[in-house]
Design a protein around this motif. Structure first.
Motif, PDB file in Angstrom:
ATOM      1  N   PRO A 102      -6.949  -3.636  40.946  1.00  0.00           N
ATOM      2  CA  PRO A 102      -8.148  -3.963  41.970  1.00  0.00           C
ATOM      3  C   PRO A 102      -9.362  -3.843  41.385  1.00  0.00           C
ATOM      4  O   PRO A 102     -10.376  -4.370  41.849  1.00  0.00           O
ATOM      5  CB  PRO A 102      -7.861  -3.012  43.177  1.00  0.00           C
ATOM      6  CG  PRO A 102      -7.414  -1.751  42.657  1.00  0.00           C
ATOM      7  CD  PRO A 102      -6.715  -2.271  41.647  1.00  0.00           C
ATOM      8  N   TYR A 103      -9.658  -3.093  40.240  1.00  0.00           N
ATOM      9  CA  TYR A 103     -10.938  -2.862  39.662  1.00  0.00           C
ATOM     10  C   TYR A 103     -10.928  -3.529  38.241  1.00  0.00           C
ATOM     11  O   TYR A 103      -9.962  -3.970  37.729  1.00  0.00           O
ATOM     12  CB  TYR A 103     -11.264  -1.339  39.453  1.00  0.00           C
ATOM     13  CG  TYR A 103     -11.272  -0.669  40.649  1.00  0.00           C
ATOM     14  CD1 TYR A 103     -12.372  -0.856  41.499  1.00  0.00           C
ATOM     15  CD2 TYR A 103     -10.298   0.364  41.053  1.00  0.00           C
ATOM     16  CE1 TYR A 103     -12.462   0.051  42.848  1.00  0.00           C
ATOM     17  CE2 TYR A 103     -10.447   1.198  42.321  1.00  0.00           C
ATOM     18  CZ  TYR A 103     -11.420   0.945  43.022  1.00  0.00           C
ATOM     19  OH  TYR A 103     -11.498   1.465  44.332  1.00  0.00           O
ATOM     20  N   VAL A 104     -12.174  -4.002  37.638  1.00  0.00           N
ATOM     21  CA  VAL A 104     -12.375  -4.635  36.625  1.00  0.00           C
ATOM     22  C   VAL A 104     -11.887  -3.612  35.585  1.00  0.00           C
ATOM     23  O   VAL A 104     -11.609  -4.094  34.333  1.00  0.00           O
ATOM     24  CB  VAL A 104     -13.711  -5.125  36.271  1.00  0.00           C
ATOM     25  CG1 VAL A 104     -14.163  -6.337  37.479  1.00  0.00           C
ATOM     26  CG2 VAL A 104     -14.616  -4.001  36.255  1.00  0.00           C
ATOM     27  N   ASP A 106     -12.051   3.654  50.958  1.00  0.00           N
ATOM     28  CA  ASP A 106     -13.276   4.567  50.768  1.00  0.00           C
ATOM     29  C   ASP A 106     -12.831   5.674  49.641  1.00  0.00           C
ATOM     30  O   ASP A 106     -13.665   5.924  48.928  1.00  0.00           O
ATOM     31  CB  ASP A 106     -13.809   5.055  51.841  1.00  0.00           C
ATOM     32  CG  ASP A 106     -14.931   6.137  51.410  1.00  0.00           C
ATOM     33  OD1 ASP A 106     -16.222   5.495  50.923  1.00  0.00           O
ATOM     34  OD2 ASP A 106     -15.098   7.436  51.666  1.00  0.00           O
ATOM     35  N   TRP A 107     -11.677   6.103  49.709  1.00  0.00           N
ATOM     36  CA  TRP A 107     -11.177   7.213  48.999  1.00  0.00           C
ATOM     37  C   TRP A 107     -11.085   6.441  47.464  1.00  0.00           C
ATOM     38  O   TRP A 107     -11.580   7.123  46.618  1.00  0.00           O
ATOM     39  CB  TRP A 107      -9.812   7.467  49.405  1.00  0.00           C
ATOM     40  CG  TRP A 107      -9.068   8.609  48.460  1.00  0.00           C
ATOM     41  CD1 TRP A 107      -9.210   9.946  48.798  1.00  0.00           C
ATOM     42  CD2 TRP A 107      -8.475   8.525  47.409  1.00  0.00           C
ATOM     43  NE1 TRP A 107      -8.507  10.651  47.840  1.00  0.00           N
ATOM     44  CE2 TRP A 107      -7.945   9.887  47.076  1.00  0.00           C
ATOM     45  CE3 TRP A 107      -7.766   7.633  46.629  1.00  0.00           C
ATOM     46  CZ2 TRP A 107      -6.836  10.165  46.060  1.00  0.00           C
ATOM     47  CZ3 TRP A 107      -6.965   7.817  45.593  1.00  0.00           C
ATOM     48  CH2 TRP A 107      -6.577   8.854  45.101  1.00  0.00           C
ATOM     49  N   PHE A 108     -10.204   5.473  47.335  1.00  0.00           N
ATOM     50  CA  PHE A 108     -10.316   4.842  45.923  1.00  0.00           C
ATOM     51  C   PHE A 108     -11.702   4.409  45.510  1.00  0.00           C
ATOM     52  O   PHE A 108     -11.937   4.744  44.315  1.00  0.00           O
ATOM     53  CB  PHE A 108      -9.530   3.606  46.434  1.00  0.00           C
ATOM     54  CG  PHE A 108      -7.873   3.623  46.242  1.00  0.00           C
ATOM     55  CD1 PHE A 108      -7.181   4.136  45.297  1.00  0.00           C
ATOM     56  CD2 PHE A 108      -7.438   3.418  47.641  1.00  0.00           C
ATOM     57  CE1 PHE A 108      -5.867   4.120  45.445  1.00  0.00           C
ATOM     58  CE2 PHE A 108      -6.012   3.480  47.677  1.00  0.00           C
ATOM     59  CZ  PHE A 108      -5.349   3.881  46.661  1.00  0.00           C
ATOM     60  N   HIS A 109     -12.696   3.971  46.228  1.00  0.00           N
ATOM     61  CA  HIS A 109     -14.107   3.637  45.546  1.00  0.00           C
ATOM     62  C   HIS A 109     -14.794   4.728  45.260  1.00  0.00           C
ATOM     63  O   HIS A 109     -15.331   4.728  44.081  1.00  0.00           O
ATOM     64  CB  HIS A 109     -14.713   2.907  46.804  1.00  0.00           C
ATOM     65  CG  HIS A 109     -14.216   1.320  47.097  1.00  0.00           C
ATOM     66  ND1 HIS A 109     -13.479   0.655  46.281  1.00  0.00           N
ATOM     67  CD2 HIS A 109     -14.607   0.673  48.125  1.00  0.00           C
ATOM     68  CE1 HIS A 109     -13.224  -0.451  46.649  1.00  0.00           C
ATOM     69  NE2 HIS A 109     -13.662  -0.497  48.027  1.00  0.00           N
ATOM     70  N   ARG A 110     -14.500   5.888  45.982  1.00  0.00           N
ATOM     71  CA  ARG A 110     -15.334   6.957  45.433  1.00  0.00           C
ATOM     72  C   ARG A 110     -14.787   7.765  44.153  1.00  0.00           C
ATOM     73  O   ARG A 110     -15.491   8.081  43.390  1.00  0.00           O
ATOM     74  CB  ARG A 110     -15.104   8.414  46.515  1.00  0.00           C
ATOM     75  CG  ARG A 110     -15.957   7.961  47.840  1.00  0.00           C
ATOM     76  CD  ARG A 110     -16.238   9.165  48.643  1.00  0.00           C
ATOM     77  NE  ARG A 110     -14.994   9.085  49.696  1.00  0.00           N
ATOM     78  CZ  ARG A 110     -14.163  10.142  49.679  1.00  0.00           C
ATOM     79  NH1 ARG A 110     -14.199  11.250  48.925  1.00  0.00           N
ATOM     80  NH2 ARG A 110     -13.153  10.117  50.570  1.00  0.00           N
ATOM     81  N   ARG A 111     -13.439   7.653  44.039  1.00  0.00           N
ATOM     82  CA  ARG A 111     -12.738   8.262  42.773  1.00  0.00           C
ATOM     83  C   ARG A 111     -13.189   7.228  41.776  1.00  0.00           C
ATOM     84  O   ARG A 111     -13.371   7.516  40.572  1.00  0.00           O
ATOM     85  CB  ARG A 111     -11.270   8.077  42.911  1.00  0.00           C
ATOM     86  CG  ARG A 111     -10.786   9.498  43.279  1.00  0.00           C
ATOM     87  CD  ARG A 111     -10.956   9.856  44.611  1.00  0.00           C
ATOM     88  NE  ARG A 111     -10.856  11.147  45.048  1.00  0.00           N
ATOM     89  CZ  ARG A 111     -11.360  11.714  46.203  1.00  0.00           C
ATOM     90  NH1 ARG A 111     -11.905  10.993  47.112  1.00  0.00           N
ATOM     91  NH2 ARG A 111     -11.055  12.991  46.465  1.00  0.00           N
ATOM     92  N   HIS A 112     -13.370   5.859  42.019  1.00  0.00           N
ATOM     93  CA  HIS A 112     -13.543   4.790  40.832  1.00  0.00           C
ATOM     94  C   HIS A 112     -14.949   5.057  40.236  1.00  0.00           C
ATOM     95  O   HIS A 112     -15.519   5.173  39.194  1.00  0.00           O
ATOM     96  CB  HIS A 112     -13.439   3.435  41.263  1.00  0.00           C
ATOM     97  CG  HIS A 112     -13.615   2.329  40.448  1.00  0.00           C
ATOM     98  ND1 HIS A 112     -14.946   1.905  40.163  1.00  0.00           N
ATOM     99  CD2 HIS A 112     -12.970   1.984  39.341  1.00  0.00           C
ATOM    100  CE1 HIS A 112     -14.734   0.923  39.127  1.00  0.00           C
ATOM    101  NE2 HIS A 112     -13.542   0.962  38.614  1.00  0.00           N
ATOM    102  N   HIS A 151     -19.858  -3.418  39.816  1.00  0.00           N
ATOM    103  CA  HIS A 151     -18.461  -3.119  39.516  1.00  0.00           C
ATOM    104  C   HIS A 151     -17.998  -1.628  40.186  1.00  0.00           C
ATOM    105  O   HIS A 151     -16.773  -1.470  40.116  1.00  0.00           O
ATOM    106  CB  HIS A 151     -17.985  -3.524  38.246  1.00  0.00           C
ATOM    107  CG  HIS A 151     -17.845  -5.001  38.324  1.00  0.00           C
ATOM    108  ND1 HIS A 151     -17.986  -5.546  37.003  1.00  0.00           N
ATOM    109  CD2 HIS A 151     -17.641  -6.083  39.091  1.00  0.00           C
ATOM    110  CE1 HIS A 151     -18.242  -7.106  37.055  1.00  0.00           C
ATOM    111  NE2 HIS A 151     -17.712  -7.108  38.337  1.00  0.00           N
ATOM    112  N   LEU A 152     -18.847  -0.771  40.131  1.00  0.00           N
ATOM    113  CA  LEU A 152     -18.708   0.778  40.509  1.00  0.00           C
ATOM    114  C   LEU A 152     -18.145   0.626  42.185  1.00  0.00           C
ATOM    115  O   LEU A 152     -18.890   0.385  42.680  1.00  0.00           O
ATOM    116  CB  LEU A 152     -19.781   1.706  40.235  1.00  0.00           C
ATOM    117  CG  LEU A 152     -20.070   1.983  38.695  1.00  0.00           C
ATOM    118  CD1 LEU A 152     -21.348   2.672  38.515  1.00  0.00           C
ATOM    119  CD2 LEU A 152     -18.882   2.626  37.994  1.00  0.00           C
ATOM    120  N   GLY A 153     -17.029   1.174  42.403  1.00  0.00           N
ATOM    121  CA  GLY A 153     -16.527   1.516  43.635  1.00  0.00           C
ATOM    122  C   GLY A 153     -16.474   0.230  44.386  1.00  0.00           C
ATOM    123  O   GLY A 153     -16.752   0.129  45.775  1.00  0.00           O
ATOM    124  N   ALA A 154     -16.031  -0.798  43.689  1.00  0.00           N
ATOM    125  CA  ALA A 154     -16.113  -2.140  44.184  1.00  0.00           C
ATOM    126  C   ALA A 154     -14.796  -3.127  43.819  1.00  0.00           C
ATOM    127  O   ALA A 154     -14.289  -3.000  42.592  1.00  0.00           O
ATOM    128  CB  ALA A 154     -17.185  -2.824  43.988  1.00  0.00           C
TER     129      ALA A 154
END
Length: 408
Positions: free
Chosen positions: A218-220, A136-142, A156-159
């Motif tokens: 891990p993200y696009v 969740d920490w990573f997704h919120r920052r993204h 793709h936001l936070g996923a």
């Protein structure tokens, strides 16, 4: 495998291609191998530089509370510059001031300004939050970093990504391709376990976690920026230390080719080369931060000489505030310090007469904005002190858009 970019009308677009994906090992419980003497020396120097920065920060009585914001801002600007996202420091200062003008006619900021401002905000949150990195920490920052990017699809936001990503002109000749997207959740769960460890030297901890994150990709998009937020969270995770984050992105910007080659070495199993590159970036960043601390400390003292005021007065508080947030409006002063419009205007003109603030060309809706140009110039000066070579900007498309090199 099938070429996702195959086009029947393009003779140079093959239907099938051969690709090479990089799949890193799990490191959650992996023992750190013995490092070479030269790597150890680089770690000692980095540790000493960080200690010197924190000692210097502790001496800056009266401005210490603003150093975190100033250093993070400087680092976020450098982090964005690594991937060629730039804006003027004055425009950024106005965007970050959160001046609270709800004027519907207000012109939006340029996308680059909003992206850099989002980087600063997310970096401050990561450095100050005190949370252990989790999924969740990573997704919120993204989401915080990329929500203002018009090219980013909302799904793709936070996923975690659901497609391939690579760096290069095309997938077939890519310099790097991340692991298959199906492996990302398990690899990131393993990285979260590694990030929670307390038995690793802080510089080594941040170096390995960052390289592992960039390898997983891990993200696009936005992997470089999120990965550099992770550096702050791990390197600065010392509650007892003064609030003086190390602007590591400055050091990485000093040697972008080394940054890319160091990550490549990590992916090939050469931990020493990568940790040496990273430790040198920490050293360079800490040295740059000391120069910035000295400059801000000097500006604070100069302000007190230019405007004589009692401690705790509205003027004194505004002077302190300008060190960390060098943009302000008369309306904001009225609201924050419960002043009349006449008194707020009087203070601004007093500070302008003293050469502390000047009117900006940027506006907050219909409101005029005043900026502390010396504070803004201090960050620009530190950026200019780091010589940097041009980064190879060849882009390779992924299934969802361009993937810059080094990691965005």
């Amino acid at each position: 495998m099938e070429n996702e970019l195959w086009r029947s009308w393009d003779d140079e677009s093959p239907r099938t291609i051969t690709v090479s994906r990089t799949v890193p090992p799990h490191i959650g419980n992996l023992a750190i191998p013995a490092l070479e003497p030269a790597t150890g020396e680089a770690l000692v120097e980095a540790t000493r530089a960080v200690s010197d920065l924190r000692d210097r920060a502790a001496e800056t009585t009266g401005v210490l509370g603003h150093l975190s914001a100033v250093l993070i801002r400087a680092d976020a600007v450098a982090s964005s510059q690594i991937e060629h996202i730039t804006t003027s420091s004055e425009s950024l200062a106005v965007a970050l001031a959160d001046l609270g003008d709800d004027d519907p006619d207000r012109n939006p900021y340029p996308v680059a300004t909003e992206l850099v401002a989002a980087n600063v905000t997310a970096a401050l949150s990561a450095q100050r939050g005190g949370e252990d990195p989790t999924e969740d920490w990573f997704h919120r920052r993204h989401r915080s970093l990329l929500s203002v990017d018009p090219e980013m699809e909302k799904r793709h936001l936070g996923a975690w990504r659901d497609c391939a990503v690579w760096v290069g002109q095309n997938r077939q000749s890519a310099e790097f391709e991340g692991p298959p997207w199906e492996k990302v959740p398990a690899l990131m769960a393993d990285l979260v376990r590694f990030a929670a460890r307390s038995d690793v030297h802080p510089v080594v901890h941040a170096a390995i976690a960052h390289a592992q994150f960039e390898t997983i990709h891990p993200y696009v998009d936005g992997n470089g920026r999120v990965g550099r937020l992770l550096i702050h969270r791990l390197l600065d995770a010392q509650p007892a230390a003064p609030t003086a984050p190390v602007p590591v992105a400055h050091g990485l910007l000093h040697n972008p080719d080394g940054y890319v080659s160091g990550l490549t070495a990590y992916r090939q199993g050469d931990l020493d080369q990568w940790i040496t590159v990273f430790a040198e970036a920490v050293t360079d960043g800490a040295h740059a931060a000391v120069r910035l601390v000295d400059r801000i400390d000097g500006i604070a003292a100069d302000y007190r000489q230019r405007v004589r005021t009692r401690q705790g007065s509205s003027v004194s508080q505004i002077l302190d505030r300008l060190l960390g947030t060098p943009a302000i409006t008369a309306g904001e002063i009225q609201a924050a310090y419960k002043l009349t419009p006449a008194r707020a205007s009087q203070i601004l003109h007093q500070l302008a007469d003293a050469g502390i603030v000047r009117l900006s060309e940027h506006r907050a809706g219909r409101s005029r904005v005043w900026v502390a140009h010396d504070v803004i110039d201090a960050i620009d000066t530190i950026n200019a002190t780091i010589p940097r070579r041009l980064i190879d900007t060849r882009n390779g498309p992924s299934a969802s858009g361009p993937m810059p090199s080094p990691p965005a």
